[in-house]
Scaffold this motif. Structure first.
Motif, PDB file in Angstrom:
ATOM      1  N   VAL A  95      -0.967   4.570   6.952  1.00 21.60           N
ATOM      2  CA  VAL A  95      -0.936   4.065   5.568  1.00 21.60           C
ATOM      3  C   VAL A  95      -2.431   3.815   5.289  1.00 21.60           C
ATOM      4  O   VAL A  95      -3.097   3.040   5.866  1.00 21.60           O
ATOM      5  CB  VAL A  95       0.100   3.023   5.617  1.00 21.60           C
ATOM      6  CG1 VAL A  95       1.360   3.304   5.943  1.00 21.60           C
ATOM      7  CG2 VAL A  95      -0.708   1.704   6.478  1.00 21.60           C
ATOM      8  N   THR A 122       0.768  -1.179  -0.036  1.00 21.49           N
ATOM      9  CA  THR A 122      -0.136   0.111   0.116  1.00 21.49           C
ATOM     10  C   THR A 122       0.907   1.282  -0.079  1.00 21.49           C
ATOM     11  O   THR A 122       1.953   1.315  -0.524  1.00 21.49           O
ATOM     12  CB  THR A 122      -0.901  -0.110   1.295  1.00 21.49           C
ATOM     13  OG1 THR A 122      -1.676   1.026   1.144  1.00 21.49           O
ATOM     14  CG2 THR A 122      -0.224  -0.092   2.593  1.00 21.49           C
ATOM     15  N   ARG A 123       0.286   2.570   0.402  1.00 19.93           N
ATOM     16  CA  ARG A 123       1.022   3.487   0.175  1.00 19.93           C
ATOM     17  C   ARG A 123       0.842   4.247   1.737  1.00 19.93           C
ATOM     18  O   ARG A 123      -0.129   4.484   2.269  1.00 19.93           O
ATOM     19  CB  ARG A 123       0.694   4.324  -0.833  1.00 19.93           C
ATOM     20  CG  ARG A 123      -0.879   4.716  -0.774  1.00 19.93           C
ATOM     21  CD  ARG A 123      -1.061   5.454  -1.990  1.00 19.93           C
ATOM     22  NE  ARG A 123      -2.592   5.903  -2.248  1.00 19.93           N
ATOM     23  CZ  ARG A 123      -3.040   6.924  -1.622  1.00 19.93           C
ATOM     24  NH1 ARG A 123      -2.461   7.736  -0.872  1.00 19.93           N
ATOM     25  NH2 ARG A 123      -4.692   6.878  -1.711  1.00 19.93           N
ATOM     26  N   VAL A 124       1.907   5.263   1.777  1.00 17.02           N
ATOM     27  CA  VAL A 124       1.754   6.183   3.231  1.00 17.02           C
ATOM     28  C   VAL A 124       0.602   7.364   2.830  1.00 17.02           C
ATOM     29  O   VAL A 124       0.911   8.210   1.662  1.00 17.02           O
ATOM     30  CB  VAL A 124       3.227   6.677   3.360  1.00 17.02           C
ATOM     31  CG1 VAL A 124       2.946   7.791   4.539  1.00 17.02           C
ATOM     32  CG2 VAL A 124       4.032   5.633   3.758  1.00 17.02           C
ATOM     33  N   SER A 125      -0.255   7.443   3.526  1.00 18.26           N
ATOM     34  CA  SER A 125      -1.257   8.401   3.452  1.00 18.26           C
ATOM     35  C   SER A 125      -0.928   9.710   4.239  1.00 18.26           C
ATOM     36  O   SER A 125      -1.416  10.881   3.909  1.00 18.26           O
ATOM     37  CB  SER A 125      -2.517   7.832   3.765  1.00 18.26           C
ATOM     38  OG  SER A 125      -2.653   7.492   4.870  1.00 18.26           O
TER      39      SER A 125
END
Length: 375
Positions: A279, A259-262
């Motif tokens: 994340v 996933t990605r860092v939000s």
């Protein structure tokens, strides 16, 4: 009294023979111990002399040393990545406490802990008897106000009566309509409903209890808008940024995804010197709030690295080294190690990647040992 002389003589002969055999055995044991002592001393002298000669003549040391059986491997030229692993927890942006909006006694509790519900489903009912009575009273007043207004309106259209009478009748009717609408809205709030799809985590009220507005009745967690929050050491400030890719592992279900860092926190916790990282978590069937997760954050990579297994790296007073094979002889090669991840170490100096490393048997060799590579 008779004496059995033949028997006595035979016994004396046996005893003499036994003593003679015992003396001979003792002598042999003493002689063997003496020879072993001399042999051990001789071996020590031989080893000492060989070492002294090997210092003066290295070729002598190589030719007289026993060959060690080994297996070999090679350094690997690969894309090396290093990750920081931190523990995180699954949270929900829809983790809320549901409370009543009107006062009253709990008439019915429909929800139980762990129950999955949909948006708008009734969780509990608050007694609405007093509100219903007010509604009935206002409805009766409305009937009369409507009749008066209709008659006053017909007179006003015929130019009979005053404008004030007409406006008063109209205002009375409209006021009661608003009161009735307000009471109906108030009655609808006696039904405590789920604000979105989710799970009832805790039921904090019982049938018959008197509740007030703002008092928590249920703890409710939504199915969507889940995310993972973790505390990351301040040493990684600037390495990790919003939008960066992060690998996630769930140990309890052995599941992985990327996933990605939000979001990244802007404050350092002075107690543990960490900052918050959030994340994004897609809708996963197995993901539950408060579930443990492990975040793998990449903080270093080298697309053309030389790596070796950790266990092959030894250390002495001069530093880290590995054993290589050159012309049938083991060679101690000093290296400078970089980062280590999952039993693999990057070598930044000392190896080009084309060397032959000693694998099995690396602890049995030394510098300039003759070796035999197992086929």
């Amino acid at each position: 009294m008779k004496t059995n002389f033949p028997f006595l003589i035979l016994a004396m002969i046996v005893m003499a023979s036994s003593c003679g055999q015992k003396d001979e055995l003792t002598a042999k044991k003493e002689e063997l111990a003496k020879m072993k002592s001399e042999a051990a001393s001789l071996r020590t002298s031989i080893e000492t002399l060989e070492k002294e000669i090997a210092v003066l003549d290295p070729e002598f040391g190589i030719t007289n040393r026993k060959t060690v059986l080994i297996s070999t491997t090679k350094p690997e030229k690969t894309h090396f990545e290093h990750f920081v692993e931190v523990t995180g927890s699954v949270l929900s942006k829809k983790d809320v406490n549901i409370s009543g909006e009107v006062s009253g006694r709990i008439q019915e509790v429909n929800a139980v802990e762990g129950m999955r519900v949909t948006k708008g489903q009734v969780l509990a009912r608050i007694d609405d008897e007093s509100i219903q009575r007010n509604i009935e009273e206002v409805e009766k007043q409305m009937e009369l106000a409507s009749i008066i207004f209709e008659k006053q309106e017909r007179l006003w259209n015929q130019q009979i009566g005053t404008e004030i009478q007409y406006l008063e009748a109209k205002n009375r009717k409209e006021t009661l309509e608003k009161n009735l609408e307000s009471l109906k809205t108030q009655k609808s709030k006696t039904l405590v409903k789920a604000p979105f799809n989710g799970t009832v985590e805790n039921v904090l009220v019982r049938t018959g209890e008197l509740v007030q507005p703002g008092v928590s009745l249920f703890r409710f967690v939504g199915d969507s808008d889940l995310f993972i929050e973790a505390d990351v050491s301040e040493r990684y400030i600037g390495i990790l940024g919003k939008g960066d890719s992060v690998d996630i592992h769930f140990p309890s279900v052995n599941k992985d995804f990327t996933t990605r860092v939000s979001a990244i926190g802007g404050i350092i916790n002075q107690n543990n010197r960490t900052f918050k990282v959030e994340v994004v978590l897609p809708n996963l069937e197995f993901a539950k709030p408060n579930m443990l997760s492990v975040l793998k954050i990449r903080d270093y990579e080298n697309p053309d690295a030389v790596t070796v297994p950790n266990y092959l790296i030894l250390q002495d007073s001069k530093g880290d080294y590995v054993f290589t094979v050159e012309n049938g002889v083991s060679k101690k090669r000093y290296i400078q190690r970089g980062l280590t991840y999952k039993e693999i170490t990057e070598v930044v100096e000392g190896l080009s990647g084309n060397e032959i490393l000693i694998d099995k048997g690396f602890r049995e060799v030394g510098d300039n040992f003759a070796v035999n590579i197992a086929q």
